[in-house]
Design a protein around this motif. Structure first.
Motif, PDB file in Angstrom:
ATOM      1  N   PHE A 134       0.833  -1.208   0.000  1.00 42.34           N
ATOM      2  CA  PHE A 134       0.000   0.000   0.000  1.00 42.34           C
ATOM      3  C   PHE A 134       0.865   1.255   0.000  1.00 42.34           C
ATOM      4  O   PHE A 134       0.643   2.184  -0.779  1.00 42.34           O
ATOM      5  CB  PHE A 134      -0.925  -0.019   1.230  1.00 42.34           C
ATOM      6  N   GLU A 135       1.872   1.271   0.876  1.00 41.53           N
ATOM      7  CA  GLU A 135       2.702   2.468   0.974  1.00 41.53           C
ATOM      8  C   GLU A 135       3.426   2.726  -0.345  1.00 41.53           C
ATOM      9  O   GLU A 135       3.548   3.875  -0.777  1.00 41.53           O
ATOM     10  CB  GLU A 135       3.730   2.337   2.109  1.00 41.53           C
ATOM     11  N   ALA A 170       5.895   3.310   6.010  1.00 33.73           N
ATOM     12  CA  ALA A 170       4.765   4.233   6.188  1.00 33.73           C
ATOM     13  C   ALA A 170       5.260   5.641   6.466  1.00 33.73           C
ATOM     14  O   ALA A 170       4.820   6.604   5.839  1.00 33.73           O
ATOM     15  CB  ALA A 170       3.864   3.746   7.325  1.00 33.73           C
ATOM     16  N   LEU A 188      -4.786  10.740  -2.595  1.00 33.59           N
ATOM     17  CA  LEU A 188      -3.782   9.755  -2.192  1.00 33.59           C
ATOM     18  C   LEU A 188      -3.367   9.953  -0.738  1.00 33.59           C
ATOM     19  O   LEU A 188      -3.093   8.986  -0.030  1.00 33.59           O
ATOM     20  CB  LEU A 188      -2.539   9.871  -3.094  1.00 33.59           C
ATOM     21  N   PRO A 239      -6.067   8.270   2.342  1.00 33.55           N
ATOM     22  CA  PRO A 239      -5.825   6.940   2.922  1.00 33.55           C
ATOM     23  C   PRO A 239      -4.442   6.823   3.536  1.00 33.55           C
ATOM     24  O   PRO A 239      -4.241   6.076   4.492  1.00 33.55           O
ATOM     25  CB  PRO A 239      -5.976   6.000   1.724  1.00 33.55           C
ATOM     26  N   LEU A 240      -3.488   7.587   2.995  1.00 34.33           N
ATOM     27  CA  LEU A 240      -2.127   7.498   3.531  1.00 34.33           C
ATOM     28  C   LEU A 240      -2.088   7.934   4.996  1.00 34.33           C
ATOM     29  O   LEU A 240      -1.537   7.249   5.849  1.00 34.33           O
ATOM     30  CB  LEU A 240      -1.184   8.366   2.690  1.00 34.33           C
ATOM     31  N   SER A 268      -3.507   5.498   7.182  1.00 32.99           N
ATOM     32  CA  SER A 268      -2.695   4.278   7.291  1.00 32.99           C
ATOM     33  C   SER A 268      -1.478   4.502   8.178  1.00 32.99           C
ATOM     34  O   SER A 268      -1.045   3.588   8.866  1.00 32.99           O
ATOM     35  CB  SER A 268      -2.240   3.814   5.912  1.00 32.99           C
ATOM     36  N   VAL A 269      -0.925   5.727   8.159  1.00 33.29           N
ATOM     37  CA  VAL A 269       0.341   5.921   8.867  1.00 33.29           C
ATOM     38  C   VAL A 269       0.171   5.679  10.362  1.00 33.29           C
ATOM     39  O   VAL A 269       0.893   4.886  10.959  1.00 33.29           O
ATOM     40  CB  VAL A 269       0.914   7.326   8.606  1.00 33.29           C
TER      41      VAL A 269
END
Lengths: 204, 500
Positions: free
Chosen positions: A129-130, B186, B249, B252-253, B256-257
């Motif tokens: 994903f990253e 991440a 982008l 979600p990043l 997620s981090v």
């Protein structure tokens, strides 16, 4: 940027040999008149022309007839590449023992961690994903600049003194001399007729 | 725009007056830019900070303090590297303490910047334009501070490159099933994308500074970094598309981090860490602490640089509302952790949470609860949400509370794990304290330099949100486009964009 091109040549310069010009610039003081003028320029059939504004003006894309950019499609491709790269990277380094030439010879190593399968997809997802985001975002910026032809530090317009306010509070239409319909005096008159506050030639 | 009903001046001290634009008038959009109706005024207001010969005295004072703290950071980090991680108060079992607390704290701070720049952009929240630039800068500097700690806590700093899959003579690879490695990807992705997002937003404003610059150095530096931007609409078209994609982008990043950061804990087996609520709880906490930091920075910055007309009371009020909401989410997570510890019937889990509240770190736990859950409830009152000194004080309280939250989670869980024989108590050393203070100094230094040399407010974006930016704005219709009465040209014509 330190030297400025002289502003529009005097009318007596008609007979003298003219310097090669980049195009003709018309200045507007508000987005509404720019929008209307842009519609007219488009209707007149010009191809090599552009509007310059301090901020994106709503509706100007349509007035100018700008086609939708291909950028999102390219970014999607870059994102998919990132996902694939992420999977291959992890599967190769943690689940295989094959040797690959990537500038130097590299060999994977099958990691056996608490009896989990070698290709443990759920554990690979965060990095996939990253990398998806990383490749998509970097290529998004890179391709945006590439498609825009930037950086271009020596553009003729940047040497024009009047044009300095294009990033402040003035709105410009520039018709380039390379346009097949471009004819200096006629184009200048045409732009004046559109309600431009000032019209002048831009040196090449 | 004092003509708008509901906008009124408050405050008694000269220089500290505020225009209250928080009142919603039905049928009207609240003005986001006060006392200005010309684009040039916005340009001048923002650019004068970077263009002034010297910044205000307060800037120098803050800079000296921050820079000295950076010196302290240098001393502590070098001492650590030359001596070893034993200079910290770590022990067995508390092998993570201030280092990881600071890491999680700083990563969390960064999240508000991305939330403002990306998520509020997707939701079309136009008020974000007043605060997004320096919130994004805050993100980048916070992530720099965050990145420092895992970098130095590994012990042998010179081997930090082992974190990355770089081909090496030992044919050794990172272990991709470990959440600690996910974290490497991440956080580095987060930093790169935040930097790009910030820079893309800066390009048009750097061009503005370039076109106004008088000195050669300024012309060269701003010219170089603005990449020759000339406001072409064909460029704007791709630019806006790219900005939207970056926002899509980053959304979600950013979620997620901090989820991945929480996996550092949640994927382990330790009671108090092994919890499924961690990812959303961490993300809410991150946004909570980040917004508190934005308020902490915005209040003095707008005062110091005279930006009250663009970072208005309405912006601050909105941010305080977000602090209230996320504070309640964090409070919910705290209570849900306790409920699950009881409801699961797991012996160690139950002990871990009782120990948190009443064990050897009880004080840290109650500092956390009172700072994060109880005091933010004061923001239910509008009077407090719109009081500059009170919101500043409360934002500091939230910052302290969120630092303690991470400390409580990390240290109290580690110090008292399964076996009572292995229990211990963590006490920080001067190096621990110095490194923590130093990180604040690094953050402050970078932020002050940013305020001084870069446009603190997104000029182009703010202009685009003004009613005058709309070609169909009635002011333009009345003045007749292209008939020589362009409103912006005549300084004496007053415009009330919201007039009926």
């Amino acid at each position: 940027m330190t030297t400025f091109a002289p502003s529009s040549p005097p009318a007596s310069a008609q007979s003298a040999p003219r310097p090669k010009i980049h195009g003709v610039l018309a200045e507007f003081h508000d987005p509404a008149s720019l929008l209307h003028a842009a519609e007219k320029v488009r209707e007149a059939g010009y191809r090599w022309w552009d509007c310059h504004t301090p901020f994106p003006v709503h509706g100007l894309d349509k007035a100018m007839g700008i086609q939708r950019t291909i950028l999102p499609l390219l970014v999607f491709g870059a994102g998919l590449t990132g996902t694939t790269v992420g999977f291959i990277l992890q599967a190769f380094t943690n689940a295989t023992s094959i040797s690959v030439w990537a500038l130097v010879w590299v060999t994977g190593y099958p990691f056996l961690i608490s009896g989990k399968p070698l290709i443990s997809l759920p554990a690979f997802i965060p990095v996939m994903f990253e990398l998806t985001i990383l490749l998509a975002a970097t290529s998004c910026v890179g391709l945006m600049l590439l498609l825009n032809g930037l950086p271009w530090l020596s553009h003729p317009l940047l040497a024009n003194k009047r044009f300095l306010r294009a990033t402040d509070d003035r709105f410009f239409i520039v018709i380039q001399s390379r346009d097949p319909r471009f004819f200096r005096s006629r184009t200048e008159d045409f732009l004046k007729g559109l309600g431009a506050k000032a019209v002048e030639a831009v040196e090449a | 725009m004092s003509a708008i009903p509901g906008n009124s001046r408050t405050g008694r001290l000269p220089g500290f007056e505020e225009t209250d634009n928080t009142v919603d008038v039905p049928g009207q959009r609240a003005s986001l830019v006060l006392h200005m109706d010309k684009f040039h005024q916005v340009t001048r207001q923002v650019c004068q900070v970077a263009e002034s010969k010297r910044p205000p005295f307060a800037w120098y004072a803050a800079f000296v303090v921050s820079l000295s703290l950076v010196g302290l950071l240098g001393v502590c980090v070098n001492y650590l590297i030359f001596t070893g991680v034993g200079v910290w108060g770590l022990n067995n079992p508390v092998m993570w303490a201030f280092d990881i607390t600071n890491f999680v704290f700083w990563v969390g701070i960064g999240h508000a910047g991305t939330l403002i720049s990306a998520i509020l952009f997707l939701f079309r929240q136009k008020w974000r334009t007043g605060i997004n630039r320096f919130a994004e800068a805050m993100t980048i500097f916070a992530v720099i501070c965050a990145g420092l700690f895992p970098g130095i806590h590994v012990g042998r700093v010179w081997l930090a490159y082992w974190l990355f899959p770089i081909p090496n003579q030992m044919e050794m690879w990172p272990q991709f099933r470990s959440p600690l490695l996910w974290d490497v990807f991440a956080v580095s992705t987060y930093f790169t994308v935040s930097l790009l997002f910030w820079y893309v937003g800066l390009i048009p404003d750097l061009a503005t500074l370039r076109d106004r610059a008088k000195g050669t150095i300024q012309q060269f530096a701003y010219g170089l970094f603005s990449l020759g931007w000339r406001g072409s609409n064909r460029h704007w078209h791709r630019y806006e598309r790219a900005y939207l994609l970056l926002a899509a982008l980053s959304t979600p990043l950013v979620l997620s981090v901090h989820s991945v950061v929480s996996f550092d804990f949640a994927v382990s087996q330790l009671p108090g860490w092994h919890t499924t609520i961690f990812p959303p709880y961490f993300v809410a906490g991150a946004i909570f602490s980040g917004f508190a930091m934005v308020v902490t920075l915005a209040v003095p910055a707008r005062q110091m640089f005279g930006l009250k007309d663009m970072i208005t009371l309405r912006h601050l009020d909105n941010m305080n509302k977000i602090i209230l909401v996320t504070g309640c989410m964090v409070g919910y997570a705290y209570s849900m952790e306790f409920f699950i510890a009881w409801y699961s019937g797991a012996l160690y889990e139950k002990f871990a949470f009782l120990n948190r509240a009443f064990g050897q770190y009880w004080w840290a736990y109650w500092i956390m609860v009172s700072c994060n859950v109880i005091t933010p409830q004061l923001f239910w009152f509008k009077r407090i949400r719109t009081s500059i000194p009170l919101m500043f004080a409360l934002s500091l309280v939230v910052n302290i509370g969120m630092w303690f939250e991470r400390f409580v989670i990390i240290v109290s869980s580690l110090a008292n794990d399964f076996l009572p024989t292995s229990w211990d108590f963590f006490t920080p050393t001067w190096v621990d304290m110095g490194t923590m203070m130093g990180a604040f100094g690094l953050f402050g230094t970078l932020f002050l330099l940013f305020c001084r040399y870069l446009p603190m407010i997104a000029v182009a974006e703010v202009k685009a949100t003004m009613p005058q930016a709309d070609p169909h704005w009635e002011g333009w219709q009345h003045h007749g486009a292209g008939h020589g009465h362009a409103a912006l040209a005549s300084p004496e014509t007053p415009h009330t964009p919201d007039a009926p």
